[in-house]
Motif scaffolding. Structure first.
Motif, PDB file in Angstrom:
ATOM      1  N   ILE A   9       8.715   3.425   8.945  1.00 20.20           N
ATOM      2  CA  ILE A   9       7.611   3.662   7.997  1.00 20.20           C
ATOM      3  C   ILE A   9       8.166   4.848   7.050  1.00 20.20           C
ATOM      4  CG2 ILE A   9       5.273   4.258   7.563  1.00 20.20           C
ATOM      5  CD1 ILE A   9       4.459   2.357   9.878  1.00 20.20           C
ATOM      6  N   THR A  10       8.574   5.797   7.904  1.00 23.49           N
ATOM      7  CA  THR A  10       8.898   6.969   7.345  1.00 23.49           C
ATOM      8  C   THR A  10      10.102   6.853   6.254  1.00 23.49           C
ATOM      9  OG1 THR A  10       8.271   8.538   9.159  1.00 23.49           O
ATOM     10  CG2 THR A  10       9.800   9.383   7.741  1.00 23.49           C
ATOM     11  N   GLU A  11      10.910   5.951   6.809  1.00 22.28           N
ATOM     12  CA  GLU A  11      12.206   5.601   5.886  1.00 22.28           C
ATOM     13  C   GLU A  11      11.812   4.785   4.754  1.00 22.28           C
ATOM     14  OE1 GLU A  11      16.806   5.377   5.719  1.00 22.28           O
ATOM     15  OE2 GLU A  11      15.281   6.615   6.934  1.00 22.28           O
ATOM     16  N   TYR A  12      10.716   4.078   4.985  1.00 20.88           N
ATOM     17  CA  TYR A  12      10.494   3.330   3.777  1.00 20.88           C
ATOM     18  C   TYR A  12       9.491   4.039   2.623  1.00 20.88           C
ATOM     19  CZ  TYR A  12       8.490  -1.054   1.576  1.00 20.88           C
ATOM     20  OH  TYR A  12       8.009  -1.822   0.613  1.00 20.88           O
ATOM     21  N   LEU A  13       8.912   4.935   3.262  1.00 19.70           N
ATOM     22  CA  LEU A  13       8.149   6.156   2.238  1.00 19.70           C
ATOM     23  C   LEU A  13       9.316   6.881   1.550  1.00 19.70           C
ATOM     24  CD1 LEU A  13       5.141   7.449   4.296  1.00 19.70           C
ATOM     25  CD2 LEU A  13       5.245   6.582   1.890  1.00 19.70           C
ATOM     26  N   ASN A  14      10.117   7.323   2.323  1.00 18.92           N
ATOM     27  CA  ASN A  14      11.190   8.270   1.852  1.00 18.92           C
ATOM     28  C   ASN A  14      12.071   7.468   0.584  1.00 18.92           C
ATOM     29  OD1 ASN A  14      10.299  10.648   3.074  1.00 18.92           O
ATOM     30  ND2 ASN A  14      11.840  10.037   4.838  1.00 18.92           N
ATOM     31  N   LYS A  35       9.288  -2.145  11.646  1.00 18.39           N
ATOM     32  CA  LYS A  35      10.865  -2.067  11.333  1.00 18.39           C
ATOM     33  C   LYS A  35      11.400  -3.322  11.654  1.00 18.39           C
ATOM     34  CE  LYS A  35      14.780   0.543  13.175  1.00 18.39           C
ATOM     35  NZ  LYS A  35      15.438   1.467  13.973  1.00 18.39           N
ATOM     36  N   ARG A  36      10.695  -4.216  12.510  1.00 17.79           N
ATOM     37  CA  ARG A  36      11.297  -5.545  12.608  1.00 17.79           C
ATOM     38  C   ARG A  36      11.220  -6.238  11.594  1.00 17.79           C
ATOM     39  NH1 ARG A  36       7.647  -9.047  16.115  1.00 17.79           N
ATOM     40  NH2 ARG A  36       7.873  -7.107  17.466  1.00 17.79           N
ATOM     41  N   TRP A  94       0.793  -1.220   0.102  1.00 18.15           N
ATOM     42  CA  TRP A  94       0.020   0.129  -0.133  1.00 18.15           C
ATOM     43  C   TRP A  94       0.850   1.235  -0.033  1.00 18.15           C
ATOM     44  CZ3 TRP A  94      -0.949   4.063   3.249  1.00 18.15           C
ATOM     45  CH2 TRP A  94      -2.036   4.790   2.965  1.00 18.15           C
ATOM     46  N   LEU A  95       1.906   1.138   0.631  1.00 22.13           N
ATOM     47  CA  LEU A  95       2.883   2.561   0.729  1.00 22.13           C
ATOM     48  C   LEU A  95       3.596   2.747  -0.621  1.00 22.13           C
ATOM     49  CD1 LEU A  95       4.444   1.930   4.252  1.00 22.13           C
ATOM     50  CD2 LEU A  95       2.849   3.632   3.686  1.00 22.13           C
ATOM     51  N   GLU A  96       3.787   1.600  -1.285  1.00 18.09           N
ATOM     52  CA  GLU A  96       4.411   1.738  -2.567  1.00 18.09           C
ATOM     53  C   GLU A  96       3.429   2.499  -3.356  1.00 18.09           C
ATOM     54  OE1 GLU A  96       5.995  -1.950  -3.963  1.00 18.09           O
ATOM     55  OE2 GLU A  96       7.443  -2.182  -2.195  1.00 18.09           O
TER      56      GLU A  96
END
Length: 291
Positions: A226-231, A219-220, A189-191
């Motif tokens: 989540i913020t890092e993944y989004l960025n 993170k685990r 969904w984030l992608e």
């Protein structure tokens, strides 16, 4: 749907590549060639037929044309049309074409690397494929006759990225029992929604988690917040835009990927890529164009 499977332990043989840009009424010429051709559309709609198969390719879609088949445009484009293209041969002694993807080929095997290419497909917004196309074209332009070996490896990397995106990434996500289904769904969904204003609290509420718990679990299993993944998704898309849309300003690109603050976008890009967004754009500015 046809699927080509070939040994990837040796690089393919690069022949040529280019970036077509046309303002209106482009109609692909009728021809039969003896090499494979991969086309990735960036703007407009390309109408093309190969053998008895018709395609209407929009931005983000690609097609693999097979050697020995007559292909031609079936309808002139309306308005701007842009696409990357490349011709190549496989060096493997055996390459097989299937009407369905062979199940055994979908399991990654380091001892038997393979190209697995569908005849057509859709790339994700943060796909690296078009960035690799730009790098391939840059190599061919800068090195000229000296580029053959490097371009063959760059071409192979591009095809392996198509394989990874179309098969291995989704397959591994589905098969990895360690990742809870809810977290895998969230990653997907984030992608798809990276370009909207998102907060951890809002995401947690949407997926039914407490923000602190979601942050810890995400993170685990992902190795980052989540913020890092989004960025990371945002910067990947920004790289595509930097190399394919020279008319867009950095502020406009930042806005399109969900970062409205231009200075923050520039800082993020430098942090993830090690160079400024401007330097990245200029590094891959040499691309052979054709109309």
């Amino acid at each position: 749907m046809l699927y080509l499977v070939s040994d990837a332990s040796r690089p393919v043989r690069f022949l040529s590549a280019g970036n077509l840009n046309n303002e209106d009424q482009f109609l692909h010429s009728k021809r039969t060639i003896q090499s494979y051709e991969l086309i990735s559309v960036t703007r407009g709609t390309l109408h093309i037929q190969s053998g008895q198969r018709d395609y209407a390719l929009s931005p983000g879609q690609f097609v693999l044309l097979f050697p020995g088949e007559c292909h031609f445009g079936t309808r002139a484009s309306q308005g701007e049309l842009g696409f990357y293209w490349t011709h190549f041969h496989f060096n493997a002694e055996v390459s097989a074409v299937y009407e369905e993807p062979p199940e055994a080929a979908l399991f990654p095997d380091e001892s038997r690397p393979r190209y697995i290419l569908p005849e057509t497909g859709t790339l994700s917004a943060n796909s690296r494929v078009n960035v690799l196309f730009v790098q391939l074209l840059d190599l061919a332009k800068r090195l000229g006759s000296l580029s053959s070996t490097q371009c063959s490896y760059a071409q192979s990397t591009l095809l392996l990225e198509v394989t990874h995106e179309c098969f291995f990434r989704r397959h591994l996500m589905q098969q990895n029992e360690k990742v809870p289904l809810g977290i895998a769904d969230l990653m997907e969904w984030l992608e798809l929604n990276f370009d909207t204003a998102l907060s951890v609290a809002g995401i947690a509420e949407k997926f039914g988690y407490h923000p602190s718990y979601l942050t810890s679990v995400f993170k685990r299993y992902s190795g980052c917040t989540i913020t890092e993944y989004l960025n990371r998704q945002r910067i990947r898309v920004a790289k595509n835009l930097l190399t394919s849309t020279p008319k867009l300003t950095l502020a406009e690109i930042g806005t399109q990927v969900g970062i409205g603050d231009e200075k923050y976008f520039m800082r993020l890009f430098k942090r993830y890529e090690g160079v400024t967004a401007t330097a990245y754009r200029e590094a891959f500015s040499r691309k052979p164009l054709n109309r």
